[in-house]
Design a protein around this motif. Structure first.
Motif, PDB file in Angstrom:
ATOM      1  N   ALA A  82       0.662  -1.017   0.102  1.00 26.15           N
ATOM      2  CA  ALA A  82       0.004  -0.059   0.023  1.00 26.15           C
ATOM      3  C   ALA A  82       0.665   0.992  -0.476  1.00 26.15           C
ATOM      4  O   ALA A  82       0.707   2.528  -0.829  1.00 26.15           O
ATOM      5  CB  ALA A  82      -0.937   0.334   1.279  1.00 26.15           C
ATOM      6  N   PHE A 114       1.617   4.581  -3.196  1.00 26.85           N
ATOM      7  CA  PHE A 114       1.069   5.122  -2.980  1.00 26.85           C
ATOM      8  C   PHE A 114       0.411   6.657  -3.661  1.00 26.85           C
ATOM      9  O   PHE A 114      -0.227   6.757  -4.232  1.00 26.85           O
ATOM     10  CB  PHE A 114       1.644   5.529  -1.192  1.00 26.85           C
ATOM     11  CG  PHE A 114       1.170   6.739  -0.675  1.00 26.85           C
ATOM     12  CD1 PHE A 114      -0.073   6.511   0.442  1.00 26.85           C
ATOM     13  CD2 PHE A 114       1.118   7.959  -1.184  1.00 26.85           C
ATOM     14  CE1 PHE A 114      -0.514   7.226   0.756  1.00 26.85           C
ATOM     15  CE2 PHE A 114       0.558   8.766  -0.291  1.00 26.85           C
ATOM     16  CZ  PHE A 114      -0.758   9.020   0.226  1.00 26.85           C
ATOM     17  N   LYS A 148      -7.530   6.618  -4.373  1.00 22.92           N
ATOM     18  CA  LYS A 148      -7.729   6.096  -3.251  1.00 22.92           C
ATOM     19  C   LYS A 148      -7.398   4.648  -3.273  1.00 22.92           C
ATOM     20  O   LYS A 148      -6.771   4.242  -4.175  1.00 22.92           O
ATOM     21  CB  LYS A 148      -9.462   6.265  -3.559  1.00 22.92           C
ATOM     22  CG  LYS A 148     -10.343   7.598  -3.189  1.00 22.92           C
ATOM     23  CD  LYS A 148     -10.130   8.541  -2.191  1.00 22.92           C
ATOM     24  CE  LYS A 148     -10.985   9.546  -2.052  1.00 22.92           C
ATOM     25  NZ  LYS A 148     -10.040  10.289  -0.957  1.00 22.92           N
ATOM     26  N   ALA A 149      -7.443   4.654  -1.906  1.00 23.02           N
ATOM     27  CA  ALA A 149      -7.514   2.646  -1.293  1.00 23.02           C
ATOM     28  C   ALA A 149      -8.526   2.710  -0.852  1.00 23.02           C
ATOM     29  O   ALA A 149      -9.080   3.059   0.164  1.00 23.02           O
ATOM     30  CB  ALA A 149      -6.034   2.934  -0.850  1.00 23.02           C
ATOM     31  N   LEU A 171      -3.976   6.483   5.586  1.00 23.43           N
ATOM     32  CA  LEU A 171      -4.633   6.226   4.074  1.00 23.43           C
ATOM     33  C   LEU A 171      -6.078   7.667   4.856  1.00 23.43           C
ATOM     34  O   LEU A 171      -5.829   9.030   3.814  1.00 23.43           O
ATOM     35  CB  LEU A 171      -5.288   5.446   4.064  1.00 23.43           C
ATOM     36  CG  LEU A 171      -4.303   4.627   3.145  1.00 23.43           C
ATOM     37  CD1 LEU A 171      -5.662   3.378   2.828  1.00 23.43           C
ATOM     38  CD2 LEU A 171      -3.625   5.013   1.992  1.00 23.43           C
ATOM     39  N   GLU A 172      -6.817   7.875   5.471  1.00 26.62           N
ATOM     40  CA  GLU A 172      -7.545   8.986   6.614  1.00 26.62           C
ATOM     41  C   GLU A 172      -7.223  10.279   5.880  1.00 26.62           C
ATOM     42  O   GLU A 172      -7.811  11.165   5.605  1.00 26.62           O
ATOM     43  CB  GLU A 172      -8.351   8.616   6.891  1.00 26.62           C
ATOM     44  CG  GLU A 172     -10.158   8.975   7.284  1.00 26.62           C
ATOM     45  CD  GLU A 172      -9.677   9.914   8.139  1.00 26.62           C
ATOM     46  OE1 GLU A 172     -10.686  10.872   7.786  1.00 26.62           O
ATOM     47  OE2 GLU A 172      -9.211  10.579   8.574  1.00 26.62           O
ATOM     48  N   GLN A 202      -4.351  11.041   4.615  1.00 27.15           N
ATOM     49  CA  GLN A 202      -4.067  11.899   3.184  1.00 27.15           C
ATOM     50  C   GLN A 202      -4.653  12.020   2.973  1.00 27.15           C
ATOM     51  O   GLN A 202      -4.813  12.228   1.523  1.00 27.15           O
ATOM     52  CB  GLN A 202      -2.927  10.726   2.439  1.00 27.15           C
ATOM     53  CG  GLN A 202      -1.641  10.983   3.550  1.00 27.15           C
ATOM     54  CD  GLN A 202      -0.813  11.726   3.769  1.00 27.15           C
ATOM     55  OE1 GLN A 202      -0.881  12.651   3.251  1.00 27.15           O
ATOM     56  NE2 GLN A 202      -0.570  12.060   5.070  1.00 27.15           N
ATOM     57  N   LYS A 239      -6.803   9.999   1.021  1.00 25.86           N
ATOM     58  CA  LYS A 239      -6.466   9.314   0.408  1.00 25.86           C
ATOM     59  C   LYS A 239      -7.216   7.382   0.220  1.00 25.86           C
ATOM     60  O   LYS A 239      -7.041   5.910  -0.082  1.00 25.86           O
ATOM     61  CB  LYS A 239      -5.118   8.324   0.568  1.00 25.86           C
ATOM     62  CG  LYS A 239      -4.786   8.972  -0.859  1.00 25.86           C
ATOM     63  CD  LYS A 239      -3.393   8.394  -1.504  1.00 25.86           C
ATOM     64  CE  LYS A 239      -3.179   9.924  -2.637  1.00 25.86           C
ATOM     65  NZ  LYS A 239      -1.646   8.536  -3.645  1.00 25.86           N
ATOM     66  N   LEU A 240      -8.895   8.073   2.011  1.00 28.05           N
ATOM     67  CA  LEU A 240      -8.856   6.180   2.172  1.00 28.05           C
ATOM     68  C   LEU A 240     -10.202   6.155   0.746  1.00 28.05           C
ATOM     69  O   LEU A 240     -10.429   6.922   1.362  1.00 28.05           O
ATOM     70  CB  LEU A 240      -8.917   6.202   3.252  1.00 28.05           C
ATOM     71  CG  LEU A 240     -10.213   4.793   4.337  1.00 28.05           C
ATOM     72  CD1 LEU A 240      -9.057   3.345   3.946  1.00 28.05           C
ATOM     73  CD2 LEU A 240     -10.401   5.069   5.801  1.00 28.05           C
TER      74      LEU A 240
END
Length: 199
Positions: free
Chosen positions: A121, A125, A130-131, A147-148, A150, A152-153
């Protein structure tokens, strides 16, 4: 810069959404929910409903299951294999079920893929916007939190309602896959008529 990086980052290209799948947690959780996953349907769901462009499946490597890995690859997953160790000798009681010939879901071989999933992950990146994390395991909390932060969640797809309480604060991101049983369950067409009506 690699050609793949150039293509991914070209202006106007489709937004990249990557899924990182903890196969063991997903497999066991779906079994506890009372059904077997149809992996082709699940890949289609990831694409159509979650917008997933790349789906990384992290799974412990057992030589006799190579045909299964190939089928998963053919269904659209990028397979990341983790070497396993045999638990039957020191811990035979840890088998999911005592059978003469364990299936992929029942194999006594174990490969801890948590670190691999987090590492991939982070390696990927720059390539996704989004991931989507597919697991209910609280060991991925630090990844979800990052992730949240950044922005990107995407979503947290949990197999059932028995997921880590650490994700309670991310409730708006959680999608329970057991609620999608009708869409995702595998049905053996050869015996489907016999199994109709059975729960």
């Amino acid at each position: 810069m690699a050609l793949s990086d150039m293509i991914i980052n070209m202006p106007g290209k489709k937004k990249q959404i990557y899924a990182f799948i903890d196969s063991q947690n997903l497999n066991l959780g779906i079994q506890k929910a009372g059904f077997k996953m149809d992996w082709r349907k699940f890949r289609q769901y990831l694409e159509k409903d979650q917008g997933v462009t790349e789906a990384f499946m992290f799974i412990g490597y057992v030589p006799e299951f190579e045909p299964m890995y190939q089928q998963l690859h053919d269904s659209g997953y990028k397979i990341v294999l983790k070497p396993t160790f045999d638990m039957t000798k020191p811990h035979p009681e840890m088998m999911l079920e005592h059978t003469d010939k364990p299936t992929a879901e029942q194999s006594p071989a174990k490969g801890n893929i948590d670190a691999d999933l987090v590492l991939w992950a982070m390696k990927e990146f720059p390539h996704y916007s989004k991931a989507v994390i597919v697991s209910g395991d609280g060991d991925f909390f630090c990844l979800v939190e990052y992730l949240e932060a950044q922005k990107k969640l995407g979503k947290i797809l949990t197999p059932n309602d028995h997921y880590s309480g650490l994700y309670n604060r991310y409730d708006s991101y959680v999608v329970r896959l057991d609620t999608l049983k009708r869409r995702l369950a595998y049905s053996d067409r050869r015996s489907g008529s016999k199994n109709k009506g059975k729960k």
